[in-house]
Each structure stands twice: as C-alpha cells, then as structure tokens.
Design a protein around this motif. Structure first.
Motif, PDB file in Angstrom:
ATOM      1  N   ASP A 253       0.670  -1.152   0.059  1.00 32.66           N
ATOM      2  CA  ASP A 253       0.201  -0.040  -0.004  1.00 32.66           C
ATOM      3  C   ASP A 253       0.760   1.120  -0.084  1.00 32.66           C
ATOM      4  O   ASP A 253       0.312   2.237  -0.373  1.00 32.66           O
ATOM      5  N   HIS A 254       2.065   1.097   0.459  1.00 28.15           N
ATOM      6  CA  HIS A 254       2.922   2.594   0.515  1.00 28.15           C
ATOM      7  C   HIS A 254       3.969   2.429  -0.361  1.00 28.15           C
ATOM      8  O   HIS A 254       4.878   3.135  -0.298  1.00 28.15           O
ATOM      9  N   ASP A 255       4.009   1.299  -1.200  1.00 27.69           N
ATOM     10  CA  ASP A 255       5.149   1.081  -2.175  1.00 27.69           C
ATOM     11  C   ASP A 255       4.584   1.702  -3.397  1.00 27.69           C
ATOM     12  O   ASP A 255       3.822   1.120  -4.279  1.00 27.69           O
ATOM     13  N   LEU A 256       4.852   3.147  -4.050  1.00 24.73           N
ATOM     14  CA  LEU A 256       4.183   3.773  -4.952  1.00 24.73           C
ATOM     15  C   LEU A 256       4.990   3.959  -6.123  1.00 24.73           C
ATOM     16  O   LEU A 256       4.474   4.580  -6.964  1.00 24.73           O
ATOM     17  N   VAL A 257       6.077   3.683  -6.125  1.00 28.80           N
ATOM     18  CA  VAL A 257       7.119   3.927  -6.969  1.00 28.80           C
ATOM     19  C   VAL A 257       6.450   3.193  -8.500  1.00 28.80           C
ATOM     20  O   VAL A 257       6.523   3.993  -9.533  1.00 28.80           O
ATOM     21  N   GLN A 258       6.383   2.115  -8.546  1.00 28.51           N
ATOM     22  CA  GLN A 258       5.541   1.467  -9.772  1.00 28.51           C
ATOM     23  C   GLN A 258       4.463   2.185 -10.285  1.00 28.51           C
ATOM     24  O   GLN A 258       4.564   2.473 -11.354  1.00 28.51           O
ATOM     25  N   LYS A 259       3.478   2.585  -9.325  1.00 25.84           N
ATOM     26  CA  LYS A 259       2.178   3.298  -9.772  1.00 25.84           C
ATOM     27  C   LYS A 259       2.597   4.611 -10.197  1.00 25.84           C
ATOM     28  O   LYS A 259       2.002   4.882 -11.178  1.00 25.84           O
ATOM     29  N   ALA A 260       3.442   5.084  -9.650  1.00 22.88           N
ATOM     30  CA  ALA A 260       3.935   6.617 -10.252  1.00 22.88           C
ATOM     31  C   ALA A 260       4.540   6.620 -11.455  1.00 22.88           C
ATOM     32  O   ALA A 260       4.276   7.434 -12.431  1.00 22.88           O
ATOM     33  N   LEU A 261       5.368   5.559 -11.683  1.00 21.75           N
ATOM     34  CA  LEU A 261       5.842   5.294 -12.945  1.00 21.75           C
ATOM     35  C   LEU A 261       5.154   5.070 -14.205  1.00 21.75           C
ATOM     36  O   LEU A 261       5.092   5.579 -15.052  1.00 21.75           O
ATOM     37  N   ARG A 262       4.082   4.058 -13.793  1.00 22.61           N
ATOM     38  CA  ARG A 262       3.029   3.632 -14.822  1.00 22.61           C
ATOM     39  C   ARG A 262       2.092   4.839 -15.209  1.00 22.61           C
ATOM     40  O   ARG A 262       1.800   4.923 -16.296  1.00 22.61           O
ATOM     41  N   ALA A 263       1.871   5.765 -14.113  1.00 25.99           N
ATOM     42  CA  ALA A 263       0.874   6.846 -14.475  1.00 25.99           C
ATOM     43  C   ALA A 263       1.699   7.870 -15.103  1.00 25.99           C
ATOM     44  O   ALA A 263       1.019   8.501 -15.985  1.00 25.99           O
ATOM     45  N   ALA A 264       2.968   7.862 -15.266  1.00 22.10           N
ATOM     46  CA  ALA A 264       4.015   9.019 -16.029  1.00 22.10           C
ATOM     47  C   ALA A 264       4.286   8.234 -17.388  1.00 22.10           C
ATOM     48  O   ALA A 264       5.088   9.090 -18.281  1.00 22.10           O
ATOM     49  N   GLY A 265       3.829   6.977 -17.669  1.00 19.64           N
ATOM     50  CA  GLY A 265       3.951   6.586 -18.899  1.00 19.64           C
ATOM     51  C   GLY A 265       5.110   5.592 -19.221  1.00 19.64           C
ATOM     52  O   GLY A 265       5.467   5.182 -20.276  1.00 19.64           O
ATOM     53  N   ALA A 266       5.805   5.145 -17.966  1.00 20.96           N
ATOM     54  CA  ALA A 266       6.684   4.198 -17.883  1.00 20.96           C
ATOM     55  C   ALA A 266       6.356   2.946 -18.385  1.00 20.96           C
ATOM     56  O   ALA A 266       5.205   2.393 -18.149  1.00 20.96           O
ATOM     57  N   ARG A 267       7.312   2.070 -18.859  1.00 19.66           N
ATOM     58  CA  ARG A 267       7.080   0.642 -19.278  1.00 19.66           C
ATOM     59  C   ARG A 267       7.915  -0.143 -18.327  1.00 19.66           C
ATOM     60  O   ARG A 267       9.258   0.147 -18.366  1.00 19.66           O
ATOM     61  N   ILE A 268       7.479  -1.018 -17.559  1.00 13.04           N
ATOM     62  CA  ILE A 268       8.036  -1.890 -16.674  1.00 13.04           C
ATOM     63  C   ILE A 268       8.694  -3.151 -17.515  1.00 13.04           C
ATOM     64  O   ILE A 268       7.612  -3.895 -18.024  1.00 13.04           O
ATOM     65  N   ASP A 269       9.989  -3.570 -17.566  1.00 13.76           N
ATOM     66  CA  ASP A 269      10.263  -4.407 -18.421  1.00 13.76           C
ATOM     67  C   ASP A 269      10.316  -5.627 -17.312  1.00 13.76           C
ATOM     68  O   ASP A 269       9.755  -6.895 -17.980  1.00 13.76           O
ATOM     69  N   PHE A 270      10.912  -5.584 -16.408  1.00 13.96           N
ATOM     70  CA  PHE A 270      10.769  -6.944 -15.246  1.00 13.96           C
ATOM     71  C   PHE A 270      10.783  -6.037 -13.980  1.00 13.96           C
ATOM     72  O   PHE A 270      11.110  -4.882 -13.611  1.00 13.96           O
ATOM     73  N   TRP A 271      10.226  -7.050 -12.951  1.00 15.52           N
ATOM     74  CA  TRP A 271      10.129  -6.678 -11.535  1.00 15.52           C
ATOM     75  C   TRP A 271      10.343  -7.865 -10.713  1.00 15.52           C
ATOM     76  O   TRP A 271       9.648  -9.108 -11.031  1.00 15.52           O
ATOM     77  N   ARG A 272      11.214  -8.078  -9.954  1.00 18.70           N
ATOM     78  CA  ARG A 272      11.620  -9.228  -8.808  1.00 18.70           C
ATOM     79  C   ARG A 272      12.450 -10.224  -9.877  1.00 18.70           C
ATOM     80  O   ARG A 272      12.239 -10.697 -10.848  1.00 18.70           O
ATOM     81  N   ILE A 273      13.699 -10.390  -9.209  1.00 16.38           N
ATOM     82  CA  ILE A 273      14.795 -11.354  -9.823  1.00 16.38           C
ATOM     83  C   ILE A 273      15.002 -12.412  -8.752  1.00 16.38           C
ATOM     84  O   ILE A 273      14.721 -12.236  -7.682  1.00 16.38           O
ATOM     85  N   ALA A 274      15.557 -13.489  -9.239  1.00 14.62           N
ATOM     86  CA  ALA A 274      15.894 -14.646  -8.380  1.00 14.62           C
ATOM     87  C   ALA A 274      17.339 -14.552  -7.896  1.00 14.62           C
ATOM     88  O   ALA A 274      18.183 -15.274  -8.217  1.00 14.62           O
ATOM     89  N   MET A 275      17.240 -13.608  -7.014  1.00 13.77           N
ATOM     90  CA  MET A 275      18.486 -12.960  -6.107  1.00 13.77           C
ATOM     91  C   MET A 275      18.436 -12.638  -4.926  1.00 13.77           C
ATOM     92  O   MET A 275      17.290 -12.311  -4.464  1.00 13.77           O
ATOM     93  N   LYS A 276      19.316 -12.986  -4.167  1.00 18.28           N
ATOM     94  CA  LYS A 276      19.556 -12.662  -2.600  1.00 18.28           C
ATOM     95  C   LYS A 276      20.763 -12.369  -2.176  1.00 18.28           C
ATOM     96  O   LYS A 276      21.663 -12.873  -2.523  1.00 18.28           O
ATOM     97  N   PRO A 277      20.776 -11.004  -1.708  1.00 12.26           N
ATOM     98  CA  PRO A 277      19.792 -10.061  -1.759  1.00 12.26           C
ATOM     99  C   PRO A 277      19.326  -9.367  -3.104  1.00 12.26           C
ATOM    100  O   PRO A 277      20.260  -9.391  -3.804  1.00 12.26           O
ATOM    101  N   GLY A 278      18.283  -8.592  -2.924  1.00 14.24           N
ATOM    102  CA  GLY A 278      17.783  -7.751  -4.230  1.00 14.24           C
ATOM    103  C   GLY A 278      16.761  -8.347  -4.998  1.00 14.24           C
ATOM    104  O   GLY A 278      16.453  -7.703  -6.206  1.00 14.24           O
ATOM    105  N   LYS A 279      15.900  -9.296  -4.541  1.00 11.12           N
ATOM    106  CA  LYS A 279      14.638  -9.640  -5.035  1.00 11.12           C
ATOM    107  C   LYS A 279      14.067  -8.756  -5.650  1.00 11.12           C
ATOM    108  O   LYS A 279      13.291  -8.926  -6.823  1.00 11.12           O
ATOM    109  N   PRO A 280      13.591  -7.770  -5.165  1.00 12.11           N
ATOM    110  CA  PRO A 280      12.565  -6.446  -5.634  1.00 12.11           C
ATOM    111  C   PRO A 280      13.078  -5.533  -6.674  1.00 12.11           C
ATOM    112  O   PRO A 280      12.380  -4.723  -7.131  1.00 12.11           O
TER     113      PRO A 280
END
Length: 397
Positions: A253-280
């Motif tokens: 609910d408080h993680d708004l970066v993706q929402k703001a990016l999409r609203a600005a017209g961004a294209r998200i290529d990928f989110w979340r990877i098989a990595m520890k640390p750094g999954k998101p």
C-alpha cells in the motif's frame, strides 16, 4: 505465480534497454576514467629510431673485437648526425639515437678508453643488435593500439600520448537522476533519537559508490510516499539518461514507485529477480530514460547497484565489456546449500581464501561496510566446503 527472472537474464534485458551516449572529444589530460568511442592508431613509432639501451659505445658488430677510434658523441635529443665507419665508434648514452652505420652498443663496463680510442676489456655484446632498442619495438606508426570501448586510465593515457595523440574521442557521461523514497527517511544527522525515523544512507552511499565512474548525478533528495510528489519529481527526472529510485518498488500500500512510473507513462520491463539480496529489483523505461528501481534495504541496494547499475553506466558510457567481472577464488569455510535464488554473500579475505562475514541479512549494514568482496553462489547449489573454488567480485567502492 510468475517465475523469478535469473540474474544474468535480468542484466542482459536491462542493458538491452540502454543506448551508448553520444561522442565527444576531450583533451587527453581530461579523458581519464572515460571509455574510447573509436579505436586508436599510433601516429608515430616508439621508439622513433634505433636507440641505445645502455651507456657505452656505438659500434659495427663486424668490427669486433676492436679497438675503435672515437669520432663523436650521441646523447638523448642530440644525435651524432654522421656515419660510423670501419673501426670507428661514437660515445653514446642511454636513450640516444644510434648513429648511421652502427648496429650494436658496447656497454661502458666492458671497455677501457683514453678518450681517443676504445678497447674491449669484458665479454662484449656477443651478437649484433645487443643493447639497442629497435625502431618501432613497442609500436609502429599506423598500428592499432587501443580498441573502441577501452577504459582510459593513467597507463592508457600515457600510451596514447606516446603514440602522438593530444586528445581522445570518448562517450559522454550518462546523466543519472537519483530519487530516494520513504516517509521514514531523514537527512543524515537528523532525528537520530526518533525510533520511527531512519537516516537516509542509501542515496549518499550510492553517490560515493559511483564516484569512480563517469556519470553525472542529479540527486533529487528524499521524496515522500505520495503519488503527486513522485509524479512531480519523475517529471523533472525524465530528461536524464538513467533514473534510479531507491525503495518503494514493491506492491504494498505504501510502495508507490511502480504506480507513479506507470502513471507517468513508463514501461516496466521486469520486476523481481532470482537473487538474494535484491529480489525486488525493477527495470523499465520512461521516455528515453532507463529506469532502475533498487530495493530499499542497504545491502540489497548496494549489491544490485554493483551488479546492475554499474554495468548500465558502463554500457551507456561506451564500455566494450560492461561487467561485472567475477574471478575465481578458493573458499576458506563451509557454506550451506542454496535455495531457488542466486546468493551474493558479503565476504572478506582470510589466510585460507575467502569467507562470508557474519550478518548477511539485507537490512544489516555493518557486514556490508566490512566487506571486501561478494561471493557468488548459484541457485540450488549444494553445500560448499573449504578448498572449493567459487566466484567472487572484488569491492573497491
């Protein structure tokens, strides 16, 4: 549930989003730390003539074992300028041009001279051409000396100057907009006694981490977890080549970066990877800018910046091989089997090889501060034992 993207695949997709920056020409003294945009060829030969490698006497080897009549002198920058004939010699100094007719140098220690005549007292040169630095022995005019994509350091700058260059065609520095998000963040040194507040270390630490790279960073500071505030800063940032956000890239609910990016017209290529640390980790584009969303935990932010952001900057800056450059090392302690994600352990050197530090949780900073290297472990790897060979990435920033 969508499978997590493997690390190498994610980096390949990220780099595919990026184009190299335009070229620019810099005075050679200002080109340190840049990548060449074009291959470089030598404009002169080095050495520019046959030069003496020792102090002694320039002779014709065919006249061995002498004696020789001294007819002149050749010093660096002051050549003899005449021809050496039979049984003649020229006093010569290190770096001086060999006179015409001479092909060998008698070292001073093997001779005896009264100023007018020289006699051989030692073993002598043994073969023609001894103690002579041949014309073009390092490189010749027209030789390719550096390919495009070479990183210019002090040694390569010295090579280019020696090859006759006074400028370099390099890639421009990519422009990076840095955005830190989170209502809980405070400027360094502020509200240190408030348990609800966390000092915003990631932004300044990332700027320091990238200091060795040719990148122009515009720090947009700490942005509140508010869509309108994020929209405003994204509008200012979209002129950059790279937009880096830290934190807020999840879907809570408080993680708004993706929402703001999409609203600005961004294209998200990928989110979340098989990595520890750094999954998101998140990547995409906003206009011409490449967007990279780093996790908010300090270790996650650092490791993902090392493995993704630094290669991205290198790719845009013109590097032939953006990295990262892992090298083999020997393990000094046991490591448990891994799960379904690659692991990057903060480690250090010990007498027996490398070992992980205590405190590997992504929110812990102390082990990160003490780390000398990252230990890379594949997903679904079996237990590793002392003496096993593993891959590491050295840390210098």
């Amino acid at each position: 549930m969508t499978a997590l993207l493997p690390v190498d695949d994610a980096r390949e997709r990220l780099l595919s989003l990026a184009a190299q920056c335009d070229e620019e020409t810099l005075a050679i003294g200002n080109a340190d730390g840049r990548w060449l945009a074009r291959p470089v060829r030598a404009r002169r030969s080095q050495p520019p003539a046959d030069l003496s490698a020792m102090d002694g006497y320039a002779i014709r080897f065919a006249d061995m074992p002498g004696p020789w009549r001294v007819i002149g002198e050749s010093a660096a920058g002051r050549p003899f300028g005449k021809t050496v004939g039979q049984k003649e010699t020229v006093r010569i100094f290190t770096g001086a041009q060999m006179p015409e007719g001479a092909d060998t140098v008698l070292v001073q220690e093997d001779t005896d001279s009264d100023g007018a005549q020289v006699r051989l007292t030692g073993e002598g040169p043994g073969e023609p051409g001894r103690h002579v630095r041949a014309l073009g022995g390092d490189f010749s005019k027209g030789d390719a000396i550096l390919p495009a994509g070479s990183f210019l350091n002090s040694r390569r700058i010295g090579l280019m100057i020696s090859a006759g260059h006074d400028d370099a065609v390099v890639r421009q520095r990519p422009k990076l907009a840095l955005i830190s998000t989170g209502d809980e963040l405070a400027l360094p040194g502020k509200a240190v006694d408030d348990p609800a507040v966390i000092p915003a270390s990631n932004g300044p630490a990332l700027i320091a981490q990238l200091a060795h790279l040719p990148v122009q960073i515009s720090d947009h500071g700490i942005v509140a977890d508010d869509l309108e505030a994020l929209a405003k800063v994204l509008e200012r940032a979209r002129k950059a080549d790279i937009i880096v956000t830290i934190g807020g890239a999840s879907v809570g609910d408080h993680d708004l970066v993706q929402k703001a990016l999409r609203a600005a017209g961004a294209r998200i290529d990928f989110w979340r990877i098989a990595m520890k640390p750094g999954k998101p980790l998140m990547a995409g584009t906003l206009g011409k800018a490449v967007v990279l969303g780093l996790p908010g935990n300090p270790a996650s932010a650092y490791v993902t910046a090392k493995l993704f952001l630094e290669p991205l900057i290198a790719k845009m800056g013109g590097a032939a091989d953006p990295g990262p450059a892992f090298v083999p090392a020997m393990l000094a302690s046991s490591l448990p089997a891994t799960g379904d994600r690659e692991e990057y352990l903060r480690g250090h050197w010990t007498d027996g090889g490398v070992s992980p530090l205590d405190g590997q949780q992504s929110s812990l900073i102390r082990a990160l501060a003490d780390a000398e290297l990252l230990i890379r472990r594949s997903a679904a790897a079996s237990e590793a034992r002392p003496g096993d060979h593993i891959e590491i990435l050295g840390l210098t920033s």
